[in-house]
Design a protein around this motif. Structure first.
Motif, short mmCIF file in Angstrom:
data_model
loop_
_atom_site.label_atom_id
_atom_site.label_comp_id
_atom_site.label_asym_id
_atom_site.label_seq_id
_atom_site.Cartn_x
_atom_site.Cartn_y
_atom_site.Cartn_z
N SER A 1 0.76 -1.29 0.06
CA SER A 1 0.10 -0.25 0.11
C SER A 1 0.57 1.19 0.05
N VAL A 2 0.25 2.31 -0.26
CA VAL A 2 0.80 3.77 -0.43
C VAL A 2 0.82 4.04 1.45
N PRO A 3 1.98 3.85 2.10
CA PRO A 3 1.84 3.91 3.72
C PRO A 3 1.35 5.26 4.13
N ASP A 4 0.35 5.15 5.11
CA ASP A 4 -0.11 6.30 5.99
C ASP A 4 1.07 7.23 6.63
N PHE A 5 2.34 6.63 6.95
CA PHE A 5 3.28 7.05 7.69
C PHE A 5 4.04 8.16 6.95
N LEU A 6 3.63 8.35 5.64
CA LEU A 6 4.61 9.26 4.64
C LEU A 6 3.95 10.54 5.17
N SER A 7 2.91 10.65 5.87
CA SER A 7 2.15 12.03 6.09
C SER A 7 3.09 12.53 7.15
N GLN A 8 3.99 11.74 8.04
CA GLN A 8 4.76 12.48 8.72
C GLN A 8 5.89 13.14 8.39
N LEU A 9 6.32 13.03 7.25
CA LEU A 9 7.39 14.00 6.68
C LEU A 9 6.90 15.31 6.01
N LYS A 10 6.90 16.18 7.17
CA LYS A 10 6.24 17.33 6.87
C LYS A 10 7.04 18.16 6.02
N ASN A 11 8.43 17.99 5.74
CA ASN A 11 9.00 18.77 4.85
C ASN A 11 9.13 18.33 3.22
N LEU A 12 8.28 17.37 3.18
CA LEU A 12 8.34 16.86 1.63
C LEU A 12 7.64 17.92 0.78
N THR A 13 8.45 18.16 -0.37
CA THR A 13 7.51 19.10 -1.32
C THR A 13 7.52 18.30 -2.56
N PHE A 14 8.09 17.03 -2.69
CA PHE A 14 7.75 16.38 -4.02
C PHE A 14 7.64 14.79 -3.58
N LEU A 15 6.53 14.26 -3.95
CA LEU A 15 6.54 12.75 -3.58
C LEU A 15 5.87 11.99 -4.77
N GLU A 16 6.72 11.36 -5.20
CA GLU A 16 6.51 10.26 -6.45
C GLU A 16 6.80 8.91 -6.04
#
Length: 330
Positions: free
Chosen positions: A134-149
């Motif tokens: 799955s697309v993991p929920d924990f990615l939302s913790q990476l608050k400095n992300l400007t680009f997610l591919e």
């Protein structure tokens, strides 16, 4: 006296020879240890042959270090050569701002949970691999992300609504996977910047959330899914959308009632169930691309602007659409 001076010079030269490698190496020893663990986890692949423990890791292939702190801030591994899962040690590079695994067809398994520890991460690119899950929920913790591919993978399941909690996201690429379910309602409530949304080539279904009307997306690609119903909320006179691709879905709405912003340069609506006629407002736009073929449109194609610059393939297979470049209306 000359003998003492000669001895001192020899000793100085000896010590400088011994110490110079250590003095010249900029790479942080903790980062170097982690990188060597990553190399070992991938079974010492040829692609990482430059990762020699006797050399400075800031000079290694696919690695860059910050010019001030000398901590590893970028790891970009692309164009084959790696196999297996992403090692958990990638989460032990605390100053990493860019992590990229691209065109690695033998990369498998889920997205590594330890990535959640990379609080400085600005860009995460995992694309053209065979990672699954799955697309993991924990990615939302990476608050400095400007680009997610996460495009061109084998990811499945639904899109986590928590991704809208990323306050600095400029672009979100989830296209060309096997994602199912609905587009989250929360995607109309991004906190901070409004990202470009690429969700094409999945198996998403249901209606496009009406909450998207509240935001001004610059680029949207929802093509090649199973989306239904109305999509008119994406458009509007006061919006600044440039590229919108909703092609090859099951969308049904009246195109006659849609108002388009003057910023729009590319509009693809082909292979849907869209009714009505082509609005005169499209003649006022500097369109570089248009395709409304394979719908249920009727009436005369308005004359003006760029509408006659496109060939008939942009308009064919509609219910009763006529006028140049199609045959004239009778």
């Amino acid at each position: 006296m000359d003998l003492k001076l000669s001895t001192l010079l020899c000793l100085t030269l000896l010590f400088s020879t011994i110490l110079s490698p250590a003095l010249s190496e900029l790479c942080n020893p903790k980062d170097k240890k982690v990188l060597l663990q990553i190399k070992k986890a991938f079974n010492d692949p040829y692609a990482l042959s430059s990762w020699n423990p006797k050399t400075d890791c800031c000079d290694w292939y696919s690695v860059t270090c910050d010019s001030t702190t000398n901590r590893v801030n970028s790891l970009t591994l692309f164009s084959g050569g790696l196999s297996g899962q992403i090692p958990p040690q990638v989460g032990d590079l605390p100053y990493l701002e860019l992590l990229q695994f691209h065109k690695q067809p033998n990369l498998t398994g889920p997205i590594q949970p330890s990535i959640a520890k990379l609080k400085s991460l600005k860009e995460l690119r995992l694309s053209w691999t065979n990672i699954s899950g799955s697309v993991p929920d924990f990615l939302s913790q990476l608050k400095n992300l400007t680009f997610l591919e996460l495009s061109f993978n084998n990811l499945s399941g639904s899109i986590p609504s928590s991704l809208s909690q990323l306050p600095n996201l400029d672009a979100l690429h989830l296209d060309r996977n096997k994602l199912t379910g609905h587009i989250p309602k929360s995607f109309g409530e991004f906190h901070g910047s409004v990202p470009e949304l690429y969700l094409s080539h999945n198996q998403l279904s249901g209606n496009i959330p009406t909450s998207l009307a509240k935001l001004d997306f610059n680029r949207i690609d929802f093509s090649r899914n199973k989306l239904e119903g109305d999509a008119s909320m994406i458009f509007g006179l006061n919006k600044t959308a440039q590229i919108v691709d909703l092609s090859r879905n099951l969308l049904e709405f009246n195109l006659s009632k849609v108002e388009f912003s003057k910023s729009l340069t590319s509009l693809d609506l082909n292979h849907n169930k869209i009714t009505g006629s082509i609005p005169v407002g499209l003649t006022q736009l500097d369109l570089q691309f248009l395709n409304v073929s394979y719908n249920r449109l009727c009436g005369q194609i308005p004359v003006g602007g760029k509408l006659q610059s496109f060939d008939s393939s942009a308009y064919i297979h509609n219910r009763c659409l006529c006028g140049a470049p199609l045959p004239s209306c009778t």
